[in-house]
Design a protein around this motif. Structure first.
Motif, PDB file in Angstrom:
ATOM      1  N   ALA A  60      18.196  -6.275 -14.944  1.00 36.55           N
ATOM      2  CA  ALA A  60      19.373  -5.540 -15.235  1.00 36.55           C
ATOM      3  C   ALA A  60      20.073  -5.382 -13.989  1.00 36.55           C
ATOM      4  O   ALA A  60      21.247  -5.510 -14.036  1.00 36.55           O
ATOM      5  N   SER A  61      19.664  -5.091 -12.805  1.00 33.61           N
ATOM      6  CA  SER A  61      20.221  -4.890 -11.492  1.00 33.61           C
ATOM      7  C   SER A  61      20.268  -6.055 -10.819  1.00 33.61           C
ATOM      8  O   SER A  61      21.224  -6.200  -9.528  1.00 33.61           O
ATOM      9  N   GLY A  62      19.390  -7.047 -10.934  1.00 32.61           N
ATOM     10  CA  GLY A  62      19.371  -8.250  -9.751  1.00 32.61           C
ATOM     11  C   GLY A  62      18.777  -7.811  -8.540  1.00 32.61           C
ATOM     12  O   GLY A  62      19.292  -8.488  -7.524  1.00 32.61           O
ATOM     13  N   ASP A  63      18.179  -6.759  -8.323  1.00 31.47           N
ATOM     14  CA  ASP A  63      17.550  -6.258  -7.204  1.00 31.47           C
ATOM     15  C   ASP A  63      16.351  -5.485  -7.337  1.00 31.47           C
ATOM     16  O   ASP A  63      15.978  -5.067  -8.313  1.00 31.47           O
ATOM     17  N   PHE A  64      15.741  -5.015  -6.082  1.00 28.02           N
ATOM     18  CA  PHE A  64      14.668  -4.355  -5.951  1.00 28.02           C
ATOM     19  C   PHE A  64      15.102  -3.045  -5.371  1.00 28.02           C
ATOM     20  O   PHE A  64      15.887  -2.907  -4.598  1.00 28.02           O
ATOM     21  N   SER A  65      14.703  -2.026  -5.952  1.00 33.02           N
ATOM     22  CA  SER A  65      15.242  -0.693  -5.792  1.00 33.02           C
ATOM     23  C   SER A  65      13.873   0.183  -5.379  1.00 33.02           C
ATOM     24  O   SER A  65      13.004   0.306  -6.104  1.00 33.02           O
ATOM     25  N   GLY A  66      13.865   1.109  -4.389  1.00 28.78           N
ATOM     26  CA  GLY A  66      12.922   2.027  -4.097  1.00 28.78           C
ATOM     27  C   GLY A  66      12.632   2.963  -5.422  1.00 28.78           C
ATOM     28  O   GLY A  66      11.577   3.439  -5.251  1.00 28.78           O
ATOM     29  N   LEU A  67      13.676   3.175  -6.299  1.00 27.54           N
ATOM     30  CA  LEU A  67      13.449   3.970  -7.231  1.00 27.54           C
ATOM     31  C   LEU A  67      12.721   3.590  -8.538  1.00 27.54           C
ATOM     32  O   LEU A  67      12.103   4.113  -9.448  1.00 27.54           O
ATOM     33  N   ASP A  68      12.469   2.098  -8.346  1.00 29.33           N
ATOM     34  CA  ASP A  68      12.016   1.383  -9.508  1.00 29.33           C
ATOM     35  C   ASP A  68      10.426   1.630  -9.232  1.00 29.33           C
ATOM     36  O   ASP A  68       9.673   1.830 -10.333  1.00 29.33           O
ATOM     37  N   ILE A  69       9.817   1.742  -8.297  1.00 31.49           N
ATOM     38  CA  ILE A  69       8.337   2.009  -8.134  1.00 31.49           C
ATOM     39  C   ILE A  69       8.267   3.022  -7.007  1.00 31.49           C
ATOM     40  O   ILE A  69       8.816   2.718  -5.689  1.00 31.49           O
ATOM     41  N   GLN A  70       7.769   4.164  -7.202  1.00 28.48           N
ATOM     42  CA  GLN A  70       7.706   5.200  -6.182  1.00 28.48           C
ATOM     43  C   GLN A  70       6.309   5.575  -5.833  1.00 28.48           C
ATOM     44  O   GLN A  70       5.199   5.376  -6.773  1.00 28.48           O
ATOM     45  N   TYR A  71       5.900   5.827  -4.727  1.00 32.47           N
ATOM     46  CA  TYR A  71       4.451   5.904  -4.098  1.00 32.47           C
ATOM     47  C   TYR A  71       3.614   6.937  -4.886  1.00 32.47           C
ATOM     48  O   TYR A  71       2.476   6.656  -5.572  1.00 32.47           O
ATOM     49  N   TRP A  72       4.331   8.135  -5.393  1.00 34.45           N
ATOM     50  CA  TRP A  72       3.587   9.003  -6.078  1.00 34.45           C
ATOM     51  C   TRP A  72       3.399   8.573  -7.577  1.00 34.45           C
ATOM     52  O   TRP A  72       2.327   8.857  -8.279  1.00 34.45           O
ATOM     53  N   GLN A  73       4.399   7.709  -8.089  1.00 33.65           N
ATOM     54  CA  GLN A  73       3.844   7.184  -9.311  1.00 33.65           C
ATOM     55  C   GLN A  73       2.715   6.241  -9.327  1.00 33.65           C
ATOM     56  O   GLN A  73       1.910   6.479 -10.461  1.00 33.65           O
ATOM     57  N   VAL A  74       2.636   5.477  -8.329  1.00 34.54           N
ATOM     58  CA  VAL A  74       1.398   4.438  -8.203  1.00 34.54           C
ATOM     59  C   VAL A  74       0.089   5.231  -7.935  1.00 34.54           C
ATOM     60  O   VAL A  74      -0.977   5.099  -8.905  1.00 34.54           O
ATOM     61  N   LEU A  75       0.147   6.508  -7.245  1.00 31.59           N
ATOM     62  CA  LEU A  75      -0.997   7.289  -7.345  1.00 31.59           C
ATOM     63  C   LEU A  75      -1.391   7.925  -8.385  1.00 31.59           C
ATOM     64  O   LEU A  75      -2.524   8.210  -8.730  1.00 31.59           O
ATOM     65  N   LYS A  76      -0.371   8.339  -9.106  1.00 33.46           N
ATOM     66  CA  LYS A  76      -0.589   9.093 -10.553  1.00 33.46           C
ATOM     67  C   LYS A  76      -0.748   8.266 -11.777  1.00 33.46           C
ATOM     68  O   LYS A  76      -1.650   8.645 -12.542  1.00 33.46           O
ATOM     69  N   GLU A  77      -0.204   7.281 -11.814  1.00 39.22           N
ATOM     70  CA  GLU A  77      -0.579   6.257 -13.091  1.00 39.22           C
ATOM     71  C   GLU A  77      -1.397   5.292 -12.779  1.00 39.22           C
ATOM     72  O   GLU A  77      -0.893   4.160 -12.658  1.00 39.22           O
TER      73      GLU A  77
END
Length: 210
Positions: A152-169
């Motif tokens: 949708a954005s054609g870009d990589f965004s810091g909001l798309d993957i956040q460190y706490w999501q990786v650790l939690k999910e």
């Protein structure tokens, strides 16, 4: 008798080892990339691990979990800014053009308040890496969501993957899975490139503008 028993045990150990390794799918990689390109993607993952772990001898999961994400964010810097950008540009030279073009492209961006125009690293929203993400997303809804955001954005965004999501999910982001390791590597290398490629140019133009 002892030799036969030893051989049998050795075979069992090898079978267990390879069965553990094969639990992670390689079908998505093989479908979307050549063997040469897959070797390039492994090189990208290994480079990211070395830079993120500061060349410490640890597995990817341990390294990621021990990285002081919160401290670095509190200082205004993502942990990926510790990656040596000059070395990262050398990495680009070590992979084939077809691998690079499957993942990244350059877009013209305007930086304010100086209105400086410069090339910035962007995602290839309809490329083979995107197709790879889409294929993985068929069994991982979180990666499907990530793929949709990039498209949708054609870009990589810091909001798309956040460190706490990786650790939690943990189910969605299995840090032992080479596919997840690759996705995180490309994501954070992209963020580092965006943060540093034009930093000096923008700073000079901004000072002049002021």
């Amino acid at each position: 008798m002892k030799k036969t028993l030893l051989l049998t045990v050795s075979i069992l150990i090898l079978q267990i080892f390879f069965s553990c390794k094969s639990q992670y799918s390689t079908a998505e990689l093989n479908t979307n990339f050549t063997q040469t390109e897959i070797a390039d993607l492994k090189l990208i993952s290994e480079f990211f691990k070395d830079e993120m772990c500061l060349h410490m001898d640890s597995d990817f999961r341990t390294c990621y979990e021990r990285t002081p994400h919160e401290y670095l964010l509190a200082t205004g810097n993502g942990f990926w800014t510790n990656i040596d950008f000059e070395e990262q540009k050398e990495l680009y030279k070590r992979i084939s053009k077809s691998t690079f073009d499957a993942i990244w492209m350059f877009c013209e961006s305007t930086f304010y308040p100086s209105k400086t125009k410069a090339d910035e690293l962007c995602a290839v929203a309809n490329g083979r890496y995107q197709e790879y993400l889409t294929d993985l997303g068929k069994t991982n809804p979180r990666i499907a969501e990530y793929a949709e955001r990039i498209q949708a954005s054609g870009d990589f965004s810091g909001l798309d993957i956040q460190y706490w999501q990786v650790l939690k999910e943990k189910k969605s982001f299995d840090l032992d899975d080479p596919n997840i390791q690759l996705i995180l590597a490309i994501h954070y290398l992209s963020m580092n490139d965006q943060a540093k490629r034009n930093a000096e140019l923008i700073e000079k133009r901004t000072v002049k503008f002021e």
